[in-house]
Design an enzyme around this catalytic site. Structure first.
Site, PDB file in Angstrom:
ATOM      1  N   CYS A 153      -9.646  -8.303   3.873  1.00  0.00           N
ATOM      2  CA  CYS A 153      -8.614  -9.307   4.186  1.00  0.00           C
ATOM      3  C   CYS A 153      -7.872  -8.962   5.474  1.00  0.00           C
ATOM      4  O   CYS A 153      -6.666  -9.203   5.595  1.00  0.00           O
ATOM      5  CB  CYS A 153      -7.619  -9.484   3.041  1.00  0.00           C
ATOM      6  SG  CYS A 153      -8.374 -10.066   1.542  1.00  0.00           S
ATOM      7  N   GLN A 169       0.800  -1.230   0.000  1.00  0.00           N
ATOM      8  CA  GLN A 169       0.000   0.000   0.000  1.00  0.00           C
ATOM      9  C   GLN A 169       0.832   1.280   0.000  1.00  0.00           C
ATOM     10  O   GLN A 169       0.276   2.370   0.047  1.00  0.00           O
ATOM     11  CB  GLN A 169      -0.955   0.016   1.205  1.00  0.00           C
ATOM     12  CG  GLN A 169      -2.030  -1.039   1.167  1.00  0.00           C
ATOM     13  CD  GLN A 169      -2.964  -0.931  -0.039  1.00  0.00           C
ATOM     14  OE1 GLN A 169      -3.022   0.092  -0.726  1.00  0.00           O
ATOM     15  NE2 GLN A 169      -3.692  -1.994  -0.312  1.00  0.00           N
TER      16      GLN A 169
HETATM   17  N1  7TS Z   1      -0.543  -6.512   1.839  1.00  0.00           N
HETATM   18  C1  7TS Z   1      -1.357  -5.455   1.859  1.00  0.00           C
HETATM   19  C2  7TS Z   1      -1.125  -4.367   2.872  1.00  0.00           C
HETATM   20  C3  7TS Z   1      -2.402  -5.365   0.943  1.00  0.00           C
HETATM   21  O1  7TS Z   1      -3.201  -4.293   0.971  1.00  0.00           O
HETATM   22  C4  7TS Z   1      -2.594  -6.420   0.012  1.00  0.00           C
HETATM   23  C5  7TS Z   1      -3.737  -6.416  -0.961  1.00  0.00           C
HETATM   24  C6  7TS Z   1      -1.694  -7.489   0.010  1.00  0.00           C
HETATM   25  C7  7TS Z   1      -0.689  -7.504   0.952  1.00  0.00           C
HETATM   26  C8  7TS Z   1      -1.777  -8.603  -0.972  1.00  0.00           C
HETATM   27  O2  7TS Z   1      -1.436  -8.185  -2.245  1.00  0.00           O
HETATM   28  P1  7TS Z   1      -1.591  -9.141  -3.505  1.00  0.00           P
HETATM   29  O3  7TS Z   1      -1.263  -8.286  -4.671  1.00  0.00           O
HETATM   30  O4  7TS Z   1      -0.676 -10.287  -3.331  1.00  0.00           O
HETATM   31  O5  7TS Z   1      -3.028  -9.579  -3.515  1.00  0.00           O
HETATM   32  N2  7TS Z   1      -4.805  -5.612  -0.559  1.00  0.00           N
HETATM   33  C9  7TS Z   1      -6.038  -5.588  -1.136  1.00  0.00           C
HETATM   34  C10 7TS Z   1      -7.030  -4.738  -0.656  1.00  0.00           C
HETATM   35  O6  7TS Z   1      -6.899  -3.968   0.280  1.00  0.00           O
HETATM   36  N3  7TS Z   1      -8.136  -4.943  -1.395  1.00  0.00           N
HETATM   37  O7  7TS Z   1      -7.868  -5.877  -2.309  1.00  0.00           O
HETATM   38  C11 7TS Z   1      -6.560  -6.291  -2.159  1.00  0.00           C
END
Ligand code: 7TS
Length: 420
Positions: free
Chosen positions: A377, A214
């Site tokens: 999540c 983020q």
């Molecule tokens: N860490 C954080 C802080 C996140 O916000 C997310 C995904 C992930 C890890 C995982 O990322 P990915 O690309 O492997 O899926 N966050 C979100 C969200 O807030 N809404 O949809 C995905």
């Protein structure tokens, strides 16, 4: 007009100026001009990135690291140049950049490859605001090794409780893994301070992992300055395509770690009797990678750089300040997380009295507004906040004050539907 004033006005127009680069932002949703407020889930993609991906497939689609012919060499050069661009973006060396499928896979890679190093009596320190992908892998690892996981608490304002961090991190702490910016609260965590604490007070060779999913598209990141050992992030949250993740790791640590997956491309020599592995970074990249995705990601980084991260940060700060003020004018609306824009990103979670977050998201959808409703999540964090879910907006460089105004009008209208 003073130069500073001119600069300020210029920044205020950034959203409008960059919107033209994002084709999807000029489409309709439910017959309404789209207002995209879900960039924390995934960002929209600029034309420059889309074109780079198409160009790869149309002009030099070939596998990397194996062909002798010109097409394959061109693909390999572009793929490795992307690694160089990403490395420079976070002040790392190219061999310290591993391409994965996403933040989730990057974090799992660290958990799996560090499992052997954990000893009975050691502990892992996380925070109460972690995304499941920075919680479940460690929880499973801890279960397997029979060791404890500690969670640094959040304050009532939704920031990390640093007094509690001092209590959690002790000489038995082997891994500290924290998010840079919360995907629910928007709080920016003092990663540098935590890294110093962990390296001073933690076990010998305590590793500090930062989940930058983020933060990577919103704030300058310099891994040396942060003092972290690993950093994980996703291409799709920084204007690049889905299916590509990045893991930065300090070279000395990556060198010591065993491979994560086995197969083609990650070997030096294979005999019937045994195998030796390739040097960094290839040791961790088994099989054909997402070549088009990586090339698209490099273009996304170039896009960010062409605008300038400081400018993006200043613009988003201004937009966040505006959004916080406008949302707080709404009767019955509660914001979760810091109420001011200091040390805060444009991720804003809220609830409106009497309205379920899913109902709110659906009513906004009818107005062409994309927001997320639910636990994001972060189920354990929801239990701390004592809610089942929240409605969340998340801002990016292409949003404008007009988007916020439309949101506020739609929330007021949604209240009328429900309170009738
Ligand atoms: N860490 C954080 C802080 C996140 O916000 C997310 C995904 C992930 C890890 C995982 O990322 P990915 O690309 O492997 O899926 N966050 C979100 C969200 O807030 N809404 O949809 C995905």
């Amino acid at each position: 007009m003073l130069a500073a004033q001119q600069q300020e006005q210029h920044i205020g127009l950034l959203g409008e100026a960059v919107k033209k680069d994002f084709p999807l932002l000029h489409t309709l949703m439910n017959n309404k001009p789209i207002v995209y407020l879900d960039s924390a889930a995934t960002s929209q993609k600029p034309r420059q990135v889309l074109d780079a991906i198409q160009r790869y497939y149309e002009e030099y689609n070939a596998n990397v690291h194996r062909g002798i012919y010109a097409l394959s060499e061109k693909a390999t050069t572009a793929y490795e140049h992307a690694r160089f661009i990403i490395a420079r973006f976070i002040n790392a060396m190219p061999e310290e950049i591993i391409f994965t499928r996403g933040t989730t896979e990057s974090l799992n890679l660290i958990a799996y490859t560090n499992v052997k190093q954990l000893r009975q009596g050691q502990n892992i320190v996380l925070t109460q605001m972690e995304h499941h992908s920075n919680l479940v892998p460690w929880q499973q690892l801890a279960k397997e090794k029979g060791i404890g996981v500690r969670f640094i608490r959040i304050t009532p304002e939704g920031r990390l409780d640093m007094d509690h961090a001092h209590q959690c991190i002790d000489h038995n702490t082997k891994i500290v893994s924290i998010t840079h910016i919360s995907n629910v609260l928007g709080a920016v965590n003092p990663v540098k301070e935590i890294a110093i604490l962990a390296h001073e007070r933690g076990a010998q060779d305590c590793i500090v992992v930062v989940d930058a999913a983020q933060s990577i598209a919103h704030t300058p990141i310099n891994v040396k300055e942060l003092g972290c050992d690993f950093l994980a992030f996703s291409s799709h949250k920084m204007f690049g395509p889905t299916g590509v993740g990045i893991l930065y790791g300090r070279k000395e640590l990556l060198d010591q770690m065993p491979p994560f997956q086995y197969g083609g491309d990650m070997i030096r020599e294979v005999r019937f009797e045994g195998t030796t592995f390739a040097e960094l970074p290839h040791k961790f990249e088994a099989g054909t990678p997402n070549i088009a995705g990586v090339i698209g990601l490099a273009k996304a980084v170039e896009y960010i750089k062409s605008i300038g991260m400081e400018k993006i940060q200043a613009y988003e700060h201004e937009l966040t300040t505006y959004a916080l003020a406008r949302l707080q004018e709404i009767d019955g609306l509660t914001i979760y997380g810091p109420k001011t824009s200091e040390q805060r990103s444009g991720v804003i979670s809220f609830s409106v009295h009497g309205l379920h977050p899913h109902d709110m998201a659906q009513l906004l959808d009818r107005e062409g507004i994309c927001v997320r409703g639910g636990h994001h999540c972060c189920m354990p964090l929801m239990s701390v906040l004592q809610v089942s879910g929240t409605t969340r907006i998340s801002l990016s460089l292409y949003n404008t004050k007009e988007d916020i105004d439309k949101l506020v009008t739609a929330i007021e209208a949604a209240k009328q539907v429900f309170y009738r």
